[in-house]
Design an enzyme around this catalytic site. Structure first.
Site, PDB file in Angstrom:
ATOM      1  N   GLU A  38       0.889  -1.211  -0.092  1.00 55.21           N
ATOM      2  CA  GLU A  38      -0.078  -0.133  -0.200  1.00 55.21           C
ATOM      3  C   GLU A  38       0.875   1.363   0.077  1.00 55.21           C
ATOM      4  O   GLU A  38       1.839   1.375   0.898  1.00 55.21           O
ATOM      5  CB  GLU A  38      -0.871   0.086   1.278  1.00 55.21           C
ATOM      6  CG  GLU A  38      -2.065  -0.823   1.170  1.00 55.21           C
ATOM      7  CD  GLU A  38      -2.964  -0.956   2.488  1.00 55.21           C
ATOM      8  OE1 GLU A  38      -4.008  -1.339   2.468  1.00 55.21           O
ATOM      9  OE2 GLU A  38      -2.491  -0.046   3.248  1.00 55.21           O
ATOM     10  N   CYS A  39       0.581   2.261  -1.004  1.00 56.85           N
ATOM     11  CA  CYS A  39       1.185   3.579  -0.967  1.00 56.85           C
ATOM     12  C   CYS A  39       2.638   3.473  -0.846  1.00 56.85           C
ATOM     13  O   CYS A  39       3.393   3.266  -1.758  1.00 56.85           O
ATOM     14  CB  CYS A  39       0.626   4.230   0.282  1.00 56.85           C
ATOM     15  SG  CYS A  39       0.600   6.016  -0.115  1.00 56.85           S
ATOM     16  N   GLY A  40       3.431   3.653   0.372  1.00 62.04           N
ATOM     17  CA  GLY A  40       4.722   3.563   0.520  1.00 62.04           C
ATOM     18  C   GLY A  40       5.353   2.342   0.310  1.00 62.04           C
ATOM     19  O   GLY A  40       6.562   2.242  -0.447  1.00 62.04           O
TER      20      GLY A  40
END
Length: 466
Positions: free
Chosen positions: A329-331
């Site tokens: 997710e994301c990072g």
């Protein structure tokens, strides 16, 4: 159980520092404080958790039903002396124009009295009509009192108290002077995380000391004791077969990756899976695991260290290319890209996805999202439309054609219409999921991991392999 909500008239009023200071001060008095955050925030709960010495849980109308919120709150506050809920933004702010998802709505649901933290800078008599409006806007709401924050001195405080006494029936529960000791630096995703604050314990000790000397803690406890009776519905969910008995799931836990919901992690364990923490900055290689979970965080601030750990980058790329099931997710997505660029510098990352993550000056995606799974999805978060959230300054550049796991109905995702890059047995996107009855993604992901282990074993990343 005694409980209260700490809210404000608007964001950046200092309620996070006040909430953490209250939790720390009460804990030092021997009180067991259960802490909660309204909305999908990750960073504020980290501070609340450190202050209270226990996990902080998010209460979010977007991803949870009202019954789920009540059950989670009741379960996680059971046995404590006080439940403290930190609001987000202003008391009446929310996405729904009728206020069905605002902080006041949560206070009503939980029967929690509200303490307003008012940023008093540049304000004297004008505080009276502000508070008068808040009290009468929703007369059924229990506004128990006010904490004046960032006051300028004794004279300023006296004027504020006099205006409140003359024009309202609200009690002033405390007044906190503006002081550098209570400053937590803010940046592009909000507050600095405790992991990045070398003096975190000193800060919390100062916050506890200042709040204890500036706020009447006994009156705070008395206000919490006026909470209305709470009726908690029983769960109607049937018990299903656990999806992950015996599975070992690696999870990135370090200064770069730390955006996880504690109840999501507890869901892994409830499903029988063991979470294996991994330091992507310092560990030489992936441990012996069946799957990998890379959460969000600040990989851009740690990109030099992440890049320098070549052996870990090679280990992750090799494992994912060999079929290790992974969710990012994301990072975590940014880490799996070819590179991360920020503030004029660029560093190589894992390179599993042939795309570059570039940090921008303004948010690229921010707020609640809605999506549904595509035919390319390796596993789905839930049936039909799924609600989640995103908050990222990064965009993906130099990306060729790629299969996506999600079609975005509301929000940005990766390109405004899609999210969730798919390659081998890995899904990676900007959207953050929350494990709830409408989106039981943890059991879905573990089911996929188990299926991979059964169909791909033996594989280079499988347990027991040479």
């Amino acid at each position: 159980m005694p409980r209260l909500m700490i809210s404000a008239a608007h964001k950046s009023s200092g309620k996070s520092v006040v909430s953490s200071g209250l939790a720390a001060a009460l804990s030092l008095r021997g009180q067991t404080v259960s802490v909660f955050k309204k909305g999908p925030d990750y960073i504020d709960p980290m501070w609340l958790s450190r202050a209270a010495g226990r996990a902080a849980y998010n209460l979010d109308f977007n991803t949870m039903s009202r019954a789920e919120i009540l059950r989670l709150f009741a379960r996680k506050s059971a046995g404590s002396d006080l439940g403290l809920i930190e609001a987000n933004k202003g008391l009446f702010d929310g996405l729904d124009p009728q206020g069905k998802d605002c902080n006041a709505a949560l206070a009503h649901l939980l029967g929690a009295p509200v303490v307003l933290v008012i940023d008093a800078r540049g304000m004297t008599r004008g505080i009276a009509p502000l508070l008068h409006g808040y009290v009468h806007f929703d007369p059924d709401l229990q506004i128990a009192g006010v904490i004046l924050n960032r006051t300028g001195g004794t004279r300023h405080e006296r004027k504020l108290r006099q205006a409140i006494e003359d024009y309202t029936d609200l009690d002033v529960l405390g007044a906190i002077r503006e002081t550098p000791e209570l400053d937590i630096s803010e940046r592009h995703l909000g507050l600095t995380t405790p992991a990045e604050c070398p003096g975190v314990e000193t800060f919390l000790e100062s916050a506890a000391r200042i709040v204890a000397s500036s706020v009447d803690l006994d009156r705070i406890r008395a206000c919490a004791g006026e909470a209305r009776e709470l009726s908690v519905p029983e769960s109607g969910h049937k018990t299903h077969r656990r999806a992950g008995p015996g599975l070992r799931i690696g999870i990135a836990r370090d200064a770069a990756f730390g955006f996880y919901y504690p109840d999501d992690l507890e869901a892994f364990e409830a499903q029988g899976a063991a979470l294996v923490p991994i330091d992507m900055l310092r560990d030489a290689a992936l441990p012996d695991v069946d799957g990998l979970f890379l959460g969000g965080g600040f990989p851009e601030t740690q990109m030099s260290e992440l890049s320098a750990n070549v052996s870990m980058r090679n280990s992750v790329r090799s494992a994912l290319e060999s079929g290790l099931p992974a969710y990012a997710e994301c990072g975590g997505l940014m880490y799996l890209c070819r590179s991360i660029s920020w503030q004029g510098e660029s560093r190589p990352m894992v390179g599993f996805f042939d795309v570059d993550a570039v940090m921008q000056a303004r948010p690229q995606g921010r707020g609640y999202v809605r999506f549904y799974a595509t035919r390319n999805a390796l596993w789905s978060a839930g049936e039909g439309e799924t609600k989640a959230h995103e908050f990222h300054y990064a965009s993906l550049e130099n990306m060729g054609p790629a299969p996506f796991a999600r079609n975005v109905l509301r929000g940005r995702g990766i390109d405004g219409a899609h999210d969730g890059l798919v390659k081998a047995n890995t899904t990676a996107g900007f959207i953050h999921l929350r494990n709830a009855s409408a989106a039981p993604w943890v059991s879905r992901f573990l089911g996929f991991v188990e299926a991979c282990r059964q169909t791909k074993n033996p594989a280079p990343w499988a347990r027991g392999s040479a």
